[in-house]
Enzyme design. Structure first.
Site, short mmCIF file in Angstrom:
data_model
loop_
_atom_site.label_atom_id
_atom_site.label_comp_id
_atom_site.label_asym_id
_atom_site.label_seq_id
_atom_site.Cartn_x
_atom_site.Cartn_y
_atom_site.Cartn_z
N ASP A 262 -10.96 20.77 27.63
CA ASP A 262 -10.85 19.92 26.17
C ASP A 262 -9.49 20.33 25.63
OD1 ASP A 262 -12.10 18.33 24.20
OD2 ASP A 262 -11.60 19.81 23.21
N ASN A 270 -1.96 12.73 17.86
CA ASN A 270 -2.58 11.43 17.41
C ASN A 270 -2.07 11.14 15.97
OD1 ASN A 270 -3.38 10.28 19.77
ND2 ASN A 270 -5.46 10.81 19.09
N ASP A 279 -1.79 9.15 24.40
CA ASP A 279 -2.15 8.68 25.66
C ASP A 279 -1.97 8.84 26.16
OD1 ASP A 279 -4.13 6.90 24.20
OD2 ASP A 279 -2.67 5.33 24.31
N GLU A 305 -11.31 13.41 24.95
CA GLU A 305 -10.20 14.16 25.02
C GLU A 305 -10.54 15.32 25.98
OE1 GLU A 305 -11.19 15.53 20.90
OE2 GLU A 305 -10.55 13.68 22.33
#
Length: 403
Positions: A262, A270, A279, A305
């Site tokens: 993770d 973000n 991304d 993620e």
């Protein structure tokens, strides 16, 4: 109308239908070059049947006989071109076209031999046999993995080549192939020859259609199981591949381990740098997993993620080392769009399959280990206890964190 005439009309219709079927496949997907070559081959088969049907109308049949031979041989060459495109082999165009010219010239000159001459009949049939064996060689030489349908296709190509090679002897046994070209369609041999042609033309066409359909279906499944951003399997695709890996490992008696990762603090990336930067973080981590998988292991993006990789033939210690190596490598990689001093990290959970477990059990335990890693401050690796809660002997040497 003789039986051979009737079969010839059937061949004309069948060739047209098969050409239409392959053309439909080609139009459905412009990238289906093999289907276009197969369609062209069966269109030439229609022309051949039309010429054969018209031969009785000629007083001197030398030219239409040679033309029919050349067109049918060209049809087999086009079919081989489709096979080459399908199986990723360079089409041997030059040798095949030279062979077409030489064989056509030979057939033209053997017209002066007695009609029932074995040499004349072999000059007409053996080139067809050669082209069938060339098709067989194309499939055989392919580096693509051959499945059951491909093996059956090879068998039918071999049988088709043998039936062409045997036709001169079949004609001799049945009293020849007519006193002249105009009488050919009235002979018993013509009925047998045209019937055999129909059977093998249908068999080859149906097999190649089935193989093309199989490949299209495989591509559809692959695309439906692919995560477009990461280039890895999506959750559904990964689960299916992991189930197959577990079944294979159990059958072979080898270990199999699962690593779940993770990305740490991904929401803050973000929020702070934009989704485009997020991304790129996903793409960078996915690239690490894809390189590590190297076609031997299944890797997937199973959440926003969250990632996973199933390691067949790897025990818990090996999977832990893999996770540590990936964690360390990811922490040193610069990410486009992020400050030079910003380093991204990931947390890892590792579990090895125990006897009697399912893939769901394995994923649950790897998830639990990942939860421990995140609670331990992230950027570390944790391994899972066994199904009964017992920890493996090396469980205490499983965690590390960057500076």
């Amino acid at each position: 109308m003789s039986g051979a005439n009737f079969i010839l009309l059937i061949n004309l219709s069948v060739a047209g239908l098969l050409a239409a079927a392959f053309m439909a496949v080609a139009l459905h997907d412009a990238g289906r070059a093999p289907a276009r070559w197969f369609a062209f081959g069966y269109l030439l088969g229609m022309v051949y049947s039309a010429i054969e049907f018209s031969i009785p109308a000629f007083s001197d049949a030398r030219l239409p006989v040679v033309a029919a031979f050349a067109v049918f041989l060209a049809a087999t060459i086009a079919f081989n071109g489709g096979l080459a495109r399908k199986y990723g082999v360079a089409p041997p165009w030059s040798p095949m076209l030279v062979f077409l010219f030489a064989a056509t010239v030979a057939v033209y000159f053997v017209q002066d031999l007695p009609r029932q001459s074995l040499v004349r009949m072999m000059a007409y049939q053996l080139p067809y046999a050669v082209m069938q064996f060339v098709g067989l060689a194309i499939v055989w030489s392919s580096r693509q993995r051959r499945g059951r349908l491909d093996l059956i296709l090879m068998g039918v190509l071999a049988a088709s080549g043998l039936q062409f090679a045997s036709k001169p002897f079949i004609a001799h046994a049945l009293g020849g192939w007519g006193a002249n070209p105009q009488a050919y369609l009235q002979s018993s041999y013509a009925l047998v020859s045209q019937s055999l042609g129909t059977v093998f033309a249908l068999a080859l066409a149906l097999l190649t259609l089935a193989i093309l359909a199989r490949d299209v279906l495989a591509e559809v499944i692959s695309k439906s199981e692919m995560d477009m951003l990461s280039g890895l399997l999506n959750r559904g695709g990964f689960t299916r591949q992991a189930e197959l890996a577990v079944l294979g490992a159990v059958r072979q008696g080898v270990p199999v381990a699962l690593v779940i990762a993770d990305l740490d603090h991904f929401k803050s990336i973000n929020d702070g740098f934009g989704h485009a930067s997020g991304d790129r973080v996903i793409e960078t981590f996915a690239g690490l997993l894809r390189e590590a998988a190297a076609g031997h292991h299944a890797a997937g993006r199973i959440g926003g993620e969250e990632f996973a990789i199933i390691l067949t033939g790897t025990n818990l210690a090996g999977a832990r080392l893999f996770a540590e190596g990936t964690r360390s490598a990811f922490g040193t990689l610069p990410i486009d769009g992020l400050p030079a001093d910003n380093r991204c990290t990931a947390s890892f959970g590792v579990a090895e399959l125990h006897p009697g477990e399912t893939i769901a059990d394995l994923m649950r335990r790897a998830d639990e280990a990942l939860y421990l890693a995140k609670n331990a401050g992230r950027d570390c690796v944790r391994v899972s206890a066994g199904p009964g809660g017992e920890w493996p002997a090396n469980a205490m040497v499983v965690s590390s964190r960057s500076g």
